[in-house]
Design a protein around this motif. Structure first.
Motif, mmCIF file in Angstrom:
data_model
loop_
_atom_site.group_PDB
_atom_site.id
_atom_site.type_symbol
_atom_site.label_atom_id
_atom_site.label_comp_id
_atom_site.label_asym_id
_atom_site.label_seq_id
_atom_site.Cartn_x
_atom_site.Cartn_y
_atom_site.Cartn_z
ATOM 1 N N UNK A 1 4.576 -12.872 -7.627
ATOM 2 C CA UNK A 1 4.511 -12.348 -6.275
ATOM 3 C C UNK A 1 4.371 -10.845 -6.429
ATOM 4 N N UNK A 2 3.327 -10.300 -5.813
ATOM 5 C CA UNK A 2 3.089 -8.860 -5.838
ATOM 6 C C UNK A 2 3.392 -8.323 -4.451
ATOM 7 N N UNK A 3 4.171 -7.239 -4.407
ATOM 8 C CA UNK A 3 4.496 -6.605 -3.139
ATOM 9 C C UNK A 3 4.062 -5.145 -3.169
ATOM 10 N N UNK A 4 3.779 -4.623 -1.980
ATOM 11 C CA UNK A 4 3.325 -3.245 -1.841
ATOM 12 C C UNK A 4 3.872 -2.662 -0.545
ATOM 13 N N UNK A 5 3.943 -1.332 -0.508
ATOM 14 C CA UNK A 5 4.329 -0.605 0.693
ATOM 15 C C UNK A 5 3.468 0.637 0.772
ATOM 16 N N UNK A 6 2.923 0.896 1.957
ATOM 17 C CA UNK A 6 2.161 2.117 2.206
ATOM 18 C C UNK A 6 2.353 2.521 3.660
ATOM 19 N N UNK A 7 2.762 3.749 3.866
ATOM 20 C CA UNK A 7 2.945 4.297 5.216
ATOM 21 C C UNK A 7 3.823 3.401 6.091
ATOM 22 N N UNK A 8 4.891 2.857 5.511
ATOM 23 C CA UNK A 8 5.819 2.021 6.258
ATOM 24 C C UNK A 8 5.389 0.587 6.458
ATOM 25 N N UNK A 9 4.218 0.214 5.967
ATOM 26 C CA UNK A 9 3.718 -1.159 6.090
ATOM 27 C C UNK A 9 3.957 -1.894 4.768
ATOM 28 N N UNK A 10 4.578 -3.084 4.845
ATOM 29 C CA UNK A 10 4.859 -3.894 3.654
ATOM 30 C C UNK A 10 3.966 -5.121 3.637
ATOM 31 N N UNK A 11 3.624 -5.559 2.430
ATOM 32 C CA UNK A 11 2.853 -6.794 2.274
ATOM 33 C C UNK A 11 3.179 -7.383 0.907
ATOM 34 N N UNK A 12 2.907 -8.687 0.785
ATOM 35 C CA UNK A 12 3.125 -9.353 -0.496
ATOM 36 C C UNK A 12 2.399 -10.675 -0.521
ATOM 37 N N UNK A 13 1.985 -11.085 -1.724
ATOM 38 C CA UNK A 13 1.289 -12.362 -1.849
ATOM 39 C C UNK A 13 1.519 -12.960 -3.232
ATOM 40 N N UNK A 14 1.281 -14.247 -3.311
ATOM 41 C CA UNK A 14 1.339 -14.985 -4.561
ATOM 42 C C UNK A 14 0.057 -14.718 -5.330
ATOM 43 N N UNK A 15 0.178 -14.411 -6.610
ATOM 44 C CA UNK A 15 -0.963 -14.025 -7.435
ATOM 45 C C UNK A 15 -0.977 -14.855 -8.715
ATOM 46 N N UNK B 1 -2.948 -6.560 -12.422
ATOM 47 C CA UNK B 1 -2.803 -7.659 -11.476
ATOM 48 C C UNK B 1 -3.998 -7.598 -10.539
ATOM 49 N N UNK B 2 -4.549 -8.785 -10.217
ATOM 50 C CA UNK B 2 -5.772 -8.883 -9.424
ATOM 51 C C UNK B 2 -5.450 -9.409 -8.044
ATOM 52 N N UNK B 3 -5.873 -8.672 -7.021
ATOM 53 C CA UNK B 3 -5.633 -9.055 -5.628
ATOM 54 C C UNK B 3 -6.954 -9.348 -4.938
ATOM 55 N N UNK B 4 -6.969 -10.403 -4.151
ATOM 56 C CA UNK B 4 -8.162 -10.785 -3.407
ATOM 57 C C UNK B 4 -8.460 -9.762 -2.321
ATOM 58 N N UNK B 5 -9.715 -9.385 -2.214
ATOM 59 C CA UNK B 5 -10.136 -8.443 -1.173
ATOM 60 C C UNK B 5 -9.936 -9.014 0.227
ATOM 61 N N UNK B 6 -9.801 -10.323 0.346
ATOM 62 C CA UNK B 6 -9.617 -10.960 1.654
ATOM 63 C C UNK B 6 -8.179 -10.880 2.146
ATOM 64 N N UNK B 7 -7.248 -10.486 1.290
ATOM 65 C CA UNK B 7 -5.830 -10.519 1.634
ATOM 66 C C UNK B 7 -5.332 -9.230 2.262
ATOM 67 N N UNK B 8 -4.398 -9.383 3.164
ATOM 68 C CA UNK B 8 -3.704 -8.238 3.758
ATOM 69 C C UNK B 8 -2.995 -7.440 2.672
ATOM 70 N N UNK C 1 -3.929 -6.859 -0.289
ATOM 71 C CA UNK C 1 -4.905 -5.959 -0.902
ATOM 72 C C UNK C 1 -5.083 -4.705 -0.040
ATOM 73 N N UNK C 2 -5.181 -4.886 1.259
ATOM 74 C CA UNK C 2 -5.404 -3.738 2.147
ATOM 75 C C UNK C 2 -4.239 -2.749 2.091
ATOM 76 N N UNK C 3 -3.016 -3.250 1.987
ATOM 77 C CA UNK C 3 -1.857 -2.361 1.864
ATOM 78 C C UNK C 3 -1.817 -1.761 0.453
ATOM 79 N N UNK C 4 -2.036 -2.583 -0.569
ATOM 80 C CA UNK C 4 -1.994 -2.104 -1.954
ATOM 81 C C UNK C 4 -3.058 -1.043 -2.221
ATOM 82 N N UNK C 5 -4.178 -1.122 -1.528
ATOM 83 C CA UNK C 5 -5.238 -0.129 -1.723
ATOM 84 C C UNK C 5 -4.774 1.274 -1.347
#
Length: 162
Positions: A17-31, A46-53, A55-59
């Motif tokens: 499970x990869x988690x990320x936080x940017x500008x107060x927004x949290x996200x996480x997904x199974x990888x 770690x590779x994240x799908x471009x279709x996932x939320x 990914x958008x936060x991790x970017x």
């Protein structure tokens, strides 16, 4: 079907499970795509799908947290692998705390690390995040039975948004 399928069908890779936080927004997904890729210096990709939320936060994130799951953590795997963060606040349903650099660390994970994002690599429909580990914890000892892709989890494959 791809030319690589006969090879990848034989793999038994651990799930993260990869988690990320940017500008107060949290996200996480199974990888399912991730690996240590250097010993000295220590690096993990770690590779994240471009279709996932996620990914958008991790970017936009400076750091990511990578968590190992044990075989008995189906609930956590389903939460992060079968629910979309666009509709579900996964962090309201899982105990967590801010780790180094603010990366969300899941309290239930038997092992985790937080890594600083060194670079991002476009790999097609996934982007690789090259991580320089800054902190790691494995409080459960060495007898960790990991959750693998072949464990038969009922999650939606190819889910459009984590």
């Amino acid at each position: 079907m791809t030319v690589l399928d006969p090879f990848t069908d034989a793999l038994d890779c651990p799930l993260y499970v990869v988690t990320a936080e940017a500008a107060g927004e949290r996200a996480g997904c199974l990888v399912g795509f991730g690996s240590q890729c250097s010993i000295r210096p220590a690096r993990f990709i770690v590779w994240l799908s471009k279709a996932n939320r996620t990914y958008r936060v991790a970017a936009r994130a400076d750091r990511l947290a990578v968590h190992l799951l044990s075989r008995d953590q189906d609930r956590l795997a389903r939460l992060f692998g079968g629910e979309t963060g666009d509709r579900t606040d996964k962090f309201a349903e899982a105990a967590w705390h801010p780790g180094p650099g603010g990366a969300p660390v899941l309290d239930e994970a038997p092992a985790w690390f937080v890594g600083r994002v060194e670079t991002r690599v476009d790999g097609g429909d996934h982007v690789g995040f090259l991580l320089a580990p800054e902190a790691a914890e494995h409080p459960g000892g060495n007898d960790l039975r990991l959750l693998f892709l072949t464990d038969g989890l009922d999650i939606t494959p190819g889910h459009p948004a984590d």
